[in-house]
Design a protein around this motif. Structure first.
Motif, PDB file in Angstrom:
ATOM      1  N   ILE A  64     -37.477 -48.329  12.517  1.00  0.00           N
ATOM      2  CA  ILE A  64     -36.901 -49.195  13.481  1.00  0.00           C
ATOM      3  C   ILE A  64     -35.101 -47.957  13.884  1.00  0.00           C
ATOM      4  CG2 ILE A  64     -36.067 -50.561  12.527  1.00  0.00           C
ATOM      5  CD1 ILE A  64     -35.724 -52.954  14.995  1.00  0.00           C
ATOM      6  N   ALA A  65     -35.344 -47.737  14.796  1.00  0.00           N
ATOM      7  CA  ALA A  65     -34.017 -47.202  14.943  1.00  0.00           C
ATOM      8  C   ALA A  65     -33.076 -48.007  16.032  1.00  0.00           C
ATOM      9  CB  ALA A  65     -34.375 -45.751  15.965  1.00  0.00           C
ATOM     10  N   ILE A  66     -31.694 -48.570  15.646  1.00  0.00           N
ATOM     11  CA  ILE A  66     -30.713 -48.876  15.317  1.00  0.00           C
ATOM     12  C   ILE A  66     -29.158 -48.498  15.975  1.00  0.00           C
ATOM     13  CG2 ILE A  66     -29.299 -50.989  16.269  1.00  0.00           C
ATOM     14  CD1 ILE A  66     -31.654 -51.835  13.291  1.00  0.00           C
ATOM     15  N   GLU A  67     -29.395 -48.291  17.322  1.00  0.00           N
ATOM     16  CA  GLU A  67     -28.039 -47.316  17.883  1.00  0.00           C
ATOM     17  C   GLU A  67     -26.783 -48.367  18.205  1.00  0.00           C
ATOM     18  OE1 GLU A  67     -28.047 -43.578  20.882  1.00  0.00           O
ATOM     19  OE2 GLU A  67     -28.306 -45.380  21.898  1.00  0.00           O
ATOM     20  N   THR A  68     -25.749 -48.394  17.067  1.00  0.00           N
ATOM     21  CA  THR A  68     -25.735 -49.247  17.096  1.00  0.00           C
ATOM     22  C   THR A  68     -23.861 -48.814  17.906  1.00  0.00           C
ATOM     23  OG1 THR A  68     -24.111 -48.139  15.093  1.00  0.00           O
ATOM     24  CG2 THR A  68     -24.935 -49.833  15.121  1.00  0.00           C
ATOM     25  N   ARG A  69     -23.469 -47.785  18.612  1.00  0.00           N
ATOM     26  CA  ARG A  69     -22.884 -47.486  19.495  1.00  0.00           C
ATOM     27  C   ARG A  69     -23.335 -45.800  20.320  1.00  0.00           C
ATOM     28  NH1 ARG A  69     -17.287 -46.640  17.144  1.00  0.00           N
ATOM     29  NH2 ARG A  69     -16.814 -45.492  19.247  1.00  0.00           N
ATOM     30  N   THR A  70     -22.468 -45.358  21.283  1.00  0.00           N
ATOM     31  CA  THR A  70     -23.500 -44.640  22.061  1.00  0.00           C
ATOM     32  C   THR A  70     -23.101 -43.005  21.914  1.00  0.00           C
ATOM     33  OG1 THR A  70     -21.958 -45.209  23.463  1.00  0.00           O
ATOM     34  CG2 THR A  70     -24.234 -45.549  23.598  1.00  0.00           C
ATOM     35  N   ASP A  71     -21.730 -42.992  21.521  1.00  0.00           N
ATOM     36  CA  ASP A  71     -21.161 -41.952  21.195  1.00  0.00           C
ATOM     37  C   ASP A  71     -21.111 -41.262  20.136  1.00  0.00           C
ATOM     38  OD1 ASP A  71     -19.798 -43.919  19.404  1.00  0.00           O
ATOM     39  OD2 ASP A  71     -17.830 -42.726  20.102  1.00  0.00           O
ATOM     40  N   CYS A  72     -20.808 -39.175  20.012  1.00  0.00           N
ATOM     41  CA  CYS A  72     -20.657 -38.169  18.850  1.00  0.00           C
ATOM     42  C   CYS A  72     -20.036 -37.748  19.453  1.00  0.00           C
ATOM     43  CB  CYS A  72     -22.637 -37.709  19.128  1.00  0.00           C
ATOM     44  SG  CYS A  72     -22.775 -36.258  17.665  1.00  0.00           S
ATOM     45  N   ASN A  73     -19.671 -37.277  17.824  1.00  0.00           N
ATOM     46  CA  ASN A  73     -18.283 -36.504  17.549  1.00  0.00           C
ATOM     47  C   ASN A  73     -18.619 -34.467  17.909  1.00  0.00           C
ATOM     48  OD1 ASN A  73     -18.727 -36.429  15.204  1.00  0.00           O
ATOM     49  ND2 ASN A  73     -17.030 -36.004  14.065  1.00  0.00           N
ATOM     50  N   LEU A  74     -19.636 -34.373  18.508  1.00  0.00           N
ATOM     51  CA  LEU A  74     -20.520 -33.209  18.328  1.00  0.00           C
ATOM     52  C   LEU A  74     -20.788 -33.086  19.846  1.00  0.00           C
ATOM     53  CD1 LEU A  74     -21.626 -32.002  15.101  1.00  0.00           C
ATOM     54  CD2 LEU A  74     -19.959 -31.356  15.363  1.00  0.00           C
ATOM     55  N   LYS A  75     -20.687 -31.562  20.539  1.00  0.00           N
ATOM     56  CA  LYS A  75     -21.351 -31.499  21.766  1.00  0.00           C
ATOM     57  C   LYS A  75     -22.422 -29.723  21.266  1.00  0.00           C
ATOM     58  CE  LYS A  75     -18.220 -34.055  23.893  1.00  0.00           C
ATOM     59  NZ  LYS A  75     -19.137 -34.931  24.328  1.00  0.00           N
ATOM     60  N   GLU A 119     -23.779 -40.459  16.871  1.00  0.00           N
ATOM     61  CA  GLU A 119     -23.174 -39.897  15.414  1.00  0.00           C
ATOM     62  C   GLU A 119     -22.612 -41.696  14.132  1.00  0.00           C
ATOM     63  OE1 GLU A 119     -22.186 -39.850  12.010  1.00  0.00           O
ATOM     64  OE2 GLU A 119     -23.123 -38.135  13.066  1.00  0.00           O
ATOM     65  N   PRO A 120     -23.743 -41.995  13.681  1.00  0.00           N
ATOM     66  CA  PRO A 120     -23.442 -43.466  12.873  1.00  0.00           C
ATOM     67  C   PRO A 120     -22.151 -43.657  12.473  1.00  0.00           C
ATOM     68  CG  PRO A 120     -24.828 -42.168  11.488  1.00  0.00           C
ATOM     69  CD  PRO A 120     -24.885 -41.453  13.310  1.00  0.00           C
ATOM     70  N   THR A 146     -26.930 -38.555   9.497  1.00  0.00           N
ATOM     71  CA  THR A 146     -25.578 -38.527  10.428  1.00  0.00           C
ATOM     72  C   THR A 146     -25.590 -37.101  10.361  1.00  0.00           C
ATOM     73  OG1 THR A 146     -23.088 -38.169   9.174  1.00  0.00           O
ATOM     74  CG2 THR A 146     -24.866 -38.378   7.797  1.00  0.00           C
ATOM     75  N   ASN A 147     -24.409 -36.233  11.358  1.00  0.00           N
ATOM     76  CA  ASN A 147     -23.663 -34.250  11.694  1.00  0.00           C
ATOM     77  C   ASN A 147     -23.248 -34.257   9.915  1.00  0.00           C
ATOM     78  OD1 ASN A 147     -21.012 -35.497  11.780  1.00  0.00           O
ATOM     79  ND2 ASN A 147     -22.009 -35.210  14.030  1.00  0.00           N
TER      80      ASN A 147
END
Length: 304
Positions: A64-75, A119-120, A146-147
């Motif tokens: 089960i994959a849970i996305e606790t927020r939508t953003d990421c700090n890489l492009k 990015e968790p 994680t990145n």
């Protein structure tokens, strides 16, 4: 020899045989993949995987994959975050705990991954979330991807102290083609720590931030192939994906949450997993039918 020693001896022999069988099977799989043309290999592999998930689709998800927020700090070039970032959404603590409590209620022993297309470690609650998951689901496997840009040695130690089982660090670099095994500067001490303390619990994957992967169900540039594919897909058979508002989506390729399978804020994860829509889509994908849903825009080969 007492009964305990006999039992331990039997278990050790079984584990040894299982490990050997897995190694041999993996080696055979790699040889087959290299020997066969891509399209033919995909057909053979799809047939093999389908046999594991035959009707009536009664198995609970293995991950089960849970996305606790939508953003990421890489492009990264291959990810839609680089061209069409989503509005920031953050899962409430109560909702996260409700999802974990649902898992505890069914004595879930599979993999829990608090990340999807984000990015968790940007979530400053991630340590407390992992600790809660470990407390409520003691037999589950806690896996964090994680990145690595937010990581330091103290955080790594704390993650494992609270119960994390595995840390996968995707070390994305633009110069990866010219430097295939270069470790980013902040990850060097973590790589050394891994050798001394954690071994295979920490994996650093050398990734490039440029190139083409899948098209994330039509949300970014993918392979130049004709869609829809007439091809089986394994994802909705083994993984449940939940976005920050608690809605379960069909799979991790659904970047913009188009194919909603249920709402964990009002239903249990088990009830959603076994609902009629999931069953219908699994039946269609089992026969290689991708039309009529988000899958018709997706170029994912469906095998991993």
């Amino acid at each position: 020899m007492d009964n305990k020693e006999k039992v331990m001896g039997i278990l050790q022999r079984r584990v040894s045989r299982w490990t050997l069988a897995r190694v041999v099977g993996r080696a055979g799989h790699i040889l087959l993949k290299r020997a066969l043309p891509v399209r033919f290999y995909e057909r053979v592999e799809a047939h093999r995987i389908r046999a594991r998930y035959a009707l009536p689709f009664h198995r609970i998800f293995r991950q089960i994959a849970i996305e606790t927020r939508t953003d990421c700090n890489l492009k990264c070039e291959f990810c839609p975050q680089s061209t069409k970032p989503r509005p920031k959404q953050i899962m409430s603590e109560d909702l996260f705990k409700k999802i974990i409590d649902d898992l505890a209620a069914i004595e879930y022993a599979g993999r829990i991954a608090p990340t999807v297309n984000n990015e968790p470690l940007l979530d400053d609650r991630i340590l407390s979330f992992i600790a809660y998951a470990r407390k409520r689901c003691p037999f589950s496997f806690l896996h964090l991807i994680t990145n690595g840009t937010q990581l330091n040695i103290d955080m790594v130690k704390e993650l494992f102290a609270i119960g994390l089982d595995e840390l996968l660090i995707n070390d994305y670099r633009k110069d990866r083609l010219n430097n295939p095994f270069r470790v980013s500067r902040n990850l060097v001490p973590i790589a050394e720590l891994s050798k001394k303390m954690f071994g295979r619990k920490i994996r650093i994957s050398f990734r490039s931030s440029v190139g083409v992967l899948t098209n994330r169900a039509g949300n970014c540039r993918g392979r130049e192939i004709k869609l829809p594919l007439r091809q089986f897909c394994i994802r909705p058979f083994f993984e449940m994906v939940i976005q920050p508002e608690g809605r379960a989506v069909l799979c991790c390729q659904d970047y913009t949450y188009e194919e909603i399978m249920g709402d964990t804020s009002i239903s249990s994860v088990a009830d959603i997993w076994f609902n009629e829509k999931y069953h219908r889509i699994r039946a269609e994908l089992y026969e290689g039918e991708r039309a009529g849903k988000i899958c018709e825009k997706c170029d994912f080969n469906g095998l991993s």
